[in-house]
Design a protein around this motif. Structure first.
Motif, PDB file in Angstrom:
ATOM      1  N   UNK A 271       0.783  -1.223   0.000  1.00  0.00           N
ATOM      2  CA  UNK A 271       0.000   0.000   0.000  1.00  0.00           C
ATOM      3  C   UNK A 271       0.813   1.270   0.000  1.00  0.00           C
ATOM      4  N   UNK A 272       2.040   1.182   0.534  1.00  0.00           N
ATOM      5  CA  UNK A 272       2.852   2.382   0.594  1.00  0.00           C
ATOM      6  C   UNK A 272       2.384   3.369   1.644  1.00  0.00           C
ATOM      7  N   UNK A 273       1.430   2.957   2.483  1.00  0.00           N
ATOM      8  CA  UNK A 273       0.958   3.830   3.551  1.00  0.00           C
ATOM      9  C   UNK A 273       1.971   3.819   4.690  1.00  0.00           C
ATOM     10  N   UNK A 274       2.438   4.999   5.078  1.00  0.00           N
ATOM     11  CA  UNK A 274       3.503   5.077   6.075  1.00  0.00           C
ATOM     12  C   UNK A 274       3.072   4.590   7.450  1.00  0.00           C
ATOM     13  N   UNK A 275       1.758   4.503   7.679  1.00  0.00           N
ATOM     14  CA  UNK A 275       1.259   4.029   8.962  1.00  0.00           C
ATOM     15  C   UNK A 275       0.933   2.529   8.942  1.00  0.00           C
ATOM     16  N   UNK A 276       1.224   1.867   7.811  1.00  0.00           N
ATOM     17  CA  UNK A 276       1.091   0.414   7.742  1.00  0.00           C
ATOM     18  C   UNK A 276      -0.262  -0.114   7.326  1.00  0.00           C
ATOM     19  N   UNK A 277      -1.122   0.735   6.786  1.00  0.00           N
ATOM     20  CA  UNK A 277      -2.463   0.270   6.404  1.00  0.00           C
ATOM     21  C   UNK A 277      -2.417  -0.786   5.296  1.00  0.00           C
ATOM     22  N   UNK A 278      -1.354  -0.774   4.504  1.00  0.00           N
ATOM     23  CA  UNK A 278      -1.285  -1.717   3.384  1.00  0.00           C
ATOM     24  C   UNK A 278      -0.489  -2.968   3.673  1.00  0.00           C
ATOM     25  N   UNK A 279      -0.163  -3.206   4.946  1.00  0.00           N
ATOM     26  CA  UNK A 279       0.682  -4.351   5.290  1.00  0.00           C
ATOM     27  C   UNK A 279      -0.150  -5.590   5.580  1.00  0.00           C
ATOM     28  N   UNK A 280       0.237  -6.687   4.963  1.00  0.00           N
ATOM     29  CA  UNK A 280      -0.327  -7.989   5.307  1.00  0.00           C
ATOM     30  C   UNK A 280       0.801  -8.849   5.879  1.00  0.00           C
ATOM     31  N   UNK A 281       0.452  -9.720   6.809  1.00  0.00           N
ATOM     32  CA  UNK A 281       1.440 -10.553   7.481  1.00  0.00           C
ATOM     33  C   UNK A 281       1.311 -12.005   7.042  1.00  0.00           C
TER      34      UNK A 281
END
Length: 338
Positions: A271-281
């Protein structure tokens, strides 16, 4: 050579990495069984063998290499003894998994090519990360183009140890940050880019008394991008690697000392969102990467296929390490030996 289901392993020395980590893990393998261990002190060998369930203990390395019931050798000796005893094991007809780094220099590592050709045994370097599930998955994601084109790798690996009696802090045994842990960061960069760097530049800070490199930072220039890393034996314990592409990012949470009591995790950020909204684990089931490494090497023996990290790869990794040392002295770029 091995006609039984499991490859029968012998271990040269009662080195801590073997006794505490590798041997217990290999004993859990489906294709590996540690059946003998040697020390220059028979009492030490016996004391190690008992708790680990190893049937045979020897008071010399030569006796172990002469054992006809041993198919392969794991060599965790100090770095300066890796090549000499790997050669002796190969000449005794044993396959060899040698602890990293396989040698102290490129020239020394290259001698193993002729030995392997002459003896016909398999020789490999023990970079357990190469077969670990999280690293196998990393390569899958990169090859699938999940983060676009890989362009940058950023890594850090460190611990704090100022004990001059520790082998990692002794120049004569090939100690220092680069040889002990920086080698993993070089391996990781080469593994991810699937290329060799064309040149490197580095800075090294050496301990004033022990003379080992206690803080090393480097830039590796690859055809498709760059890798930068810092490794140290005298800063806070830490390890992390980031892989940045044109469309996303992958982060390996505990890249090298993967725990054996809990799952490991890889973060995929699209996502490139600096707050981690686009992160999947992605979570990987609990396993011991030394068990996986042992069985992968044993399978190569049983099936007569290539080992995970052959001598050729070990030489290329050492060439980069050698160039990093050269750059620190010259103050300019250095090209890894081809």
């Amino acid at each position: 050579m091995a006609t039984n289901k499991k490859v029968r392993w012998g271990v040269l020395s009662t080195a801590a990495i073997g006794v505490k980590k590798v041997i217990p893990a290999m004993q859990l393998g489906q294709l590996s069984s540690v059946t003998a261990i040697a020390s220059r002190d028979l009492t030490k060998a016996r004391e190690a063998a008992g708790p680990l369930g190893i049937a045979t203990a020897y008071g010399s390395y030569e006796e172990l290499l002469a054992d006809p019931d041993v198919d392969a050798i794991y060599n965790p000796l100090p770095n300066q003894l890796h090549v000499p005893w790997t050669i002796k094991a190969a000449e005794a007809g044993k396959h060899v998994l040698c602890e990293k780094p396989v040698s102290l220099t490129v020239a020394e590592a290259e001698t193993l090519l002729a030995v392997r050709a002459r003896t016909g045994v398999k020789i490999g370097e023990a970079f357990m990360v190469r077969t670990a599930p999280q690293w196998v998955r990393l390569r899958e994601l990169l090859r699938e183009g999940r983060i676009g084109e890989l362009r940058s790798i950023m890594g850090a690996f460190s611990y704090f140890n100022i004990d001059p009696a520790n082998i990692r802090n002794q120049m004569e045994t090939g100690g220092g940050a680069m040889m002990d842990i920086g080698c993993y960061l070089v391996q990781a960069s080469r593994f991810a880019f699937e290329q060799e760097p064309t040149r490197v530049v580095s800075l090294i800070d050496r301990d004033p008394q022990m003379k080992t490199d206690r803080l090393t930072s480097a830039i590796l220039d690859f055809p498709h991008g760059q890798a930068i890393f810092t490794c140290s034996t005298q800063i806070v314990p830490y390890q992390r690697v980031q892989f940045l592409g044109t469309k996303g990012r992958i982060e390996i949470e505990i890249p090298f000392n993967a725990p054996i009591d809990r799952p490991t995790r890889l973060f995929l950020d699209l996502g490139g969102d600096l707050f981690g909204a686009g992160i999947t684990t992605e979570t990987f089931p609990t396993c011991d990467q030394y068990t996986v490494q042992g069985d992968a090497f044993s399978r190569a023996i049983l099936d007569n296929t290539e080992v995970p990290v052959p001598v050729e790869d070990a030489i290329k990794n050492m060439a980069v390490i050698e160039a990093i040392f050269q750059s620190a002295v010259s103050g300019g770029w250095a090209e890894p030996k081809r």
